[in-house]
Design an enzyme around this catalytic site. Structure first.
Site, short mmCIF file in Angstrom:
data_model
loop_
_atom_site.label_atom_id
_atom_site.label_comp_id
_atom_site.label_asym_id
_atom_site.label_seq_id
_atom_site.Cartn_x
_atom_site.Cartn_y
_atom_site.Cartn_z
N ARG A 124 2.89 -3.75 3.80
CA ARG A 124 1.75 -4.64 4.02
C ARG A 124 0.91 -4.86 2.76
NH1 ARG A 124 0.18 -1.22 9.32
NH2 ARG A 124 1.51 0.25 8.22
N LYS B 14 2.75 2.62 -2.24
CA LYS B 14 1.39 2.63 -1.68
C LYS B 14 0.57 3.82 -2.14
CE LYS B 14 0.82 2.99 2.90
NZ LYS B 14 0.54 2.49 4.26
N GLY C 177 10.57 6.25 9.47
CA GLY C 177 9.40 6.54 10.30
C GLY C 177 8.80 7.92 10.03
N THR C 178 7.59 8.10 10.54
CA THR C 178 6.86 9.36 10.30
C THR C 178 7.56 10.56 10.95
OG1 THR C 178 5.43 8.71 12.14
CG2 THR C 178 4.58 8.35 9.93
N ASN D 71 -3.70 0.30 4.54
CA ASN D 71 -2.40 -0.37 4.71
C ASN D 71 -2.34 -1.70 3.97
OD1 ASN D 71 -1.24 1.57 6.49
ND2 ASN D 71 -2.60 0.80 8.09
N TYR E 236 -15.30 -3.65 -39.20
CA TYR E 236 -14.16 -2.95 -38.63
C TYR E 236 -13.99 -1.64 -39.39
CZ TYR E 236 -9.55 -1.33 -37.52
OH TYR E 236 -8.51 -0.53 -37.13
C1 UD1 Z 1 0.46 5.86 11.53
C2 UD1 Z 1 0.53 6.38 12.97
C3 UD1 Z 1 -0.63 5.76 13.75
C4 UD1 Z 1 -1.95 6.08 13.08
C5 UD1 Z 1 -1.95 5.69 11.61
C6 UD1 Z 1 -3.19 6.24 10.95
C7 UD1 Z 1 2.90 6.73 13.44
C8 UD1 Z 1 4.10 6.23 14.15
N1 UD1 Z 1 1.79 5.99 13.55
O1 UD1 Z 1 0.65 4.47 11.57
O2 UD1 Z 1 -0.64 6.26 15.08
O3 UD1 Z 1 -3.01 5.42 13.78
O4 UD1 Z 1 -0.80 6.22 10.94
O5 UD1 Z 1 -3.32 5.81 9.63
O6 UD1 Z 1 2.98 7.77 12.83
N2 UD1 Z 1 5.68 7.57 5.84
C9 UD1 Z 1 6.71 8.35 5.37
N3 UD1 Z 1 7.98 8.05 5.77
C10 UD1 Z 1 8.25 7.04 6.64
C11 UD1 Z 1 7.18 6.26 7.12
C12 UD1 Z 1 5.90 6.55 6.71
O7 UD1 Z 1 6.52 9.27 4.60
O8 UD1 Z 1 9.43 6.85 6.95
C13 UD1 Z 1 4.31 7.87 5.37
C14 UD1 Z 1 3.66 6.68 4.69
O9 UD1 Z 1 3.89 6.70 3.29
C15 UD1 Z 1 2.18 6.88 5.03
C16 UD1 Z 1 2.21 7.65 6.35
O10 UD1 Z 1 3.52 8.17 6.48
O11 UD1 Z 1 1.53 7.64 4.04
C17 UD1 Z 1 1.89 6.76 7.54
O12 UD1 Z 1 2.85 5.69 7.60
P1 UD1 Z 1 2.43 4.21 7.95
O13 UD1 Z 1 3.65 3.38 7.96
O14 UD1 Z 1 1.29 3.76 7.12
O15 UD1 Z 1 1.93 4.41 9.47
P2 UD1 Z 1 0.89 3.55 10.27
O16 UD1 Z 1 1.53 2.29 10.72
O17 UD1 Z 1 -0.36 3.42 9.49
CA CA Z 2 -0.96 3.88 7.44
#
Ligand code: UD1
Ligand code: CA
Length: 474
Positions: A18, A25, A82-83, A238, A377
């Site tokens: 984003r 990021k 994903g997280t 984000n 200078y």
């Molecule tokens: C996430 C949460 C959301 C919360 C928000 C708060 C999930 C599914 N959702 O959403 O509930 O409200 O944070 O800010 O967790 N990351 C990784 N590996 C990945 C994906 C992400 O390390 O595969 C890291 C990103 O770099 C980031 C963090 O995890 O620092 C959160 O990821 P992001 O994609 O920003 O999650 P949100 O959509 O903000």
């Molecule tokens: Ca986030």
């Protein structure tokens, strides 16, 4: 190795789609420092650096290099799925390395940079007090759109039933006010036991760490929420707009801290002050000043508008007039600089010295009480105490291949518009006549004239004009 009670994982592998930026990021900056460095600094106050695990992936090498000096550990998440997947990689790393698994795992997000140490500690303490399997840090911002929502069993109880991501909210849940900050504490064994059961059956096709909440609840485990004292500290970054909102919040907090310690900052909202800048009491900062990086300013100094100062040490009672640009330099007490002075790296300005209008210095040491008031200078130069540098003096430090040094002794007087062709040494107390080109060393106390003699031809103009008229009329 004994089993640590607590470790911290920082999720920092995401691309940050984003942001629409090439830079990962977590390396975007607020308050003059990468997001991830802010998070690591907060984490380090709770556990030692070797118990902090940064999960890196997108541009992982770049992220690792940028924060390596902190001494944290790294875990690679080669694909960002994903997280939940990020934590699967951490689990795999523990299993593979045979590292002892900590009893509790605090999880932070690399893109939630304003988190305070006290708040991380509060999550940890609530987690222990509540004997929870998962503790979630939440907040209730004015606009919860975009965040996962934390649903409680009952509004006044800490127990959580689930976390629902924005895109999965049912119409009747859209107004749910409590957001998930992305900051948690887990009983590590309880978390690790459920990670393999996560699926990608959701709007993003990712493994959501947030799904672990409902899984634990379904198995009768305790999941609780703790609300942050301030909404700002759990806001995520984000988009660039969100990032700049956090940047402004952080800078305002820095300005407030400085003002509370006796610094006067006019219109602080117009100033750009990095998080680690220090300023002594009774110093005044005028509007539209930027103080960046490792900059430290003493007491009773004044920085006038539109000056941009980066990585500089400035003493007490120093006046910096408008529009100065200083980098990586030192300025001693009582000096007076500007307007429009430019100090390039490794300039050292002595006590009570004056560097005035449109004077540029680079790798220059300027002695006590020395004055260079206008249009000069001074590069690769060592200049003694009490020297007078006339307007327009230039050190010719570059021969097209190499840089050379100019040395000027104490009390020397350099007449205006002199060019000092380095390498050259002007002895103490020597005088250089205005308009000289100096190519040879000048001994102490000597006068050097390096210009051709003036010839004056009386009446020349009238004679020339008469000749021109005569030519026109024939
Ligand atoms: C996430 C949460 C959301 C919360 C928000 C708060 C999930 C599914 N959702 O959403 O509930 O409200 O944070 O800010 O967790 N990351 C990784 N590996 C990945 C994906 C992400 O390390 O595969 C890291 C990103 O770099 C980031 C963090 O995890 O620092 C959160 O990821 P992001 O994609 O920003 O999650 P949100 O959509 O903000
Ligand atoms: Ca986030």
């Amino acid at each position: 190795m004994s089993t640590p009670e607590f470790a911290i994982a920082i999720m920092a592998a995401g691309k940050g789609t984003r942001l629409k930026s090439k830079r990962p990021k977590v390396l975007h900056e607020i308050g003059g420092r990468a997001l991830l460095l802010h998070v690591i600094a907060a984490a380090e106050t709770v556990v030692p650096a070797n118990h902090i695990f940064c999960i890196i992936g997108h541009e992982g090498d770049r992220v690792r290099t940028a924060v390596a000096s902190t001494g944290v550990q790294f875990v690679l998440q080669p694909e960002q799925r994903g997280t939940g997947h990020a934590l699967q990689m951490l689990k795999a790393d523990f299993e593979l390395s045979g590292r002892p698994i900590p009893q509790h795992l605090l999880v932070l997000s690399g893109d939630v940079p304003l988190i305070r140490p006290e708040t991380i500690a509060a999550v940890r303490d609530t987690h222990l007090r509540e004997h929870a399997a998962m503790t979630i840090l939440t907040a209730v911002p004015a606009d919860p759109t975009g965040y996962g929502r934390v649903l409680r069993a009952s509004a006044d109880k800490p127990e959580v039933t689930s976390i629902v991501e924005q895109k999965s909210l049912r119409p009747d849940q859209l107004s749910a006010p409590e957001i998930n900050s992305g900051i948690y504490c887990f009983e590590t064994a309880a978390l690790f036991a459920r990670l393999d059961a996560l699926t990608t059956n959701n709007a993003h096709g990712e493994f959501y760490l947030t799904d672990v909440a409902a899984m634990l609840v379904a198995e009768g485990k305790r999941v609780v929420a703790v609300t942050a004292d301030s909404v700002d500290e759990v806001l995520g970054a984000n988009t660039i707009a969100e990032m700049m909102h956090l940047d402004a919040a952080m800078r305002l907090a820095t300005a407030r801290r400085l003002m509370a310690s006796g610094v006067t900052i006019f219109r602080p909202e117009t100033c750009v002050i990095d998080a680690h800048v220090t300023v002594g009491p009774d110093t005044t900062i005028e509007p539209y000043v930027q103080l960046l990086g490792d900059t430290h300013i003493g007491s009773e100094s004044r920085i006038r508008s539109y000056s941009v100062i980066q990585n500089c040490a400035i003493g007490n009672n120093v006046t910096v007039l408008n529009g100065c640009i200083f980098d990586d330099s030192e300025i001693a007490d009582n000096a007076n600089l500007g307007p429009y002075a430019r100090l390039r790296p490794e300039s050292r300005i002595g006590e009570g010295a004056h560097i005035g209008n449109f004077v540029e210095t680079k790798k220059a040491t300027v002695g006590r009480g020395t004055k260079a008031g206008h249009l000069s200078y001074l590069g690769d130069a060592t200049i003694g105490d009490g020297v007078n540098i006339g307007a327009g003096t230039i050190t010719c430090n570059y021969d097209g291949v190499h840089k050379h040094l100019t040395t000027i002794g104490d009390g020397a007087f350099i007449g205006s518009d002199s060019t000092l062709v380095a390498p050259v040494t002007i002895g103490a107390g020597a005088y250089i006549a205005a308009g000289s080109s100096i190519t040879e060393d000048v001994p102490e106390g000597a006068l050097a004239l390096g210009r051709s003699r003036q010839t004056t031809k009386p009446g020349w103009v009238a004679v020339r004009k008469a000749a021109a008229e005569a030519k026109k009329s024939c």
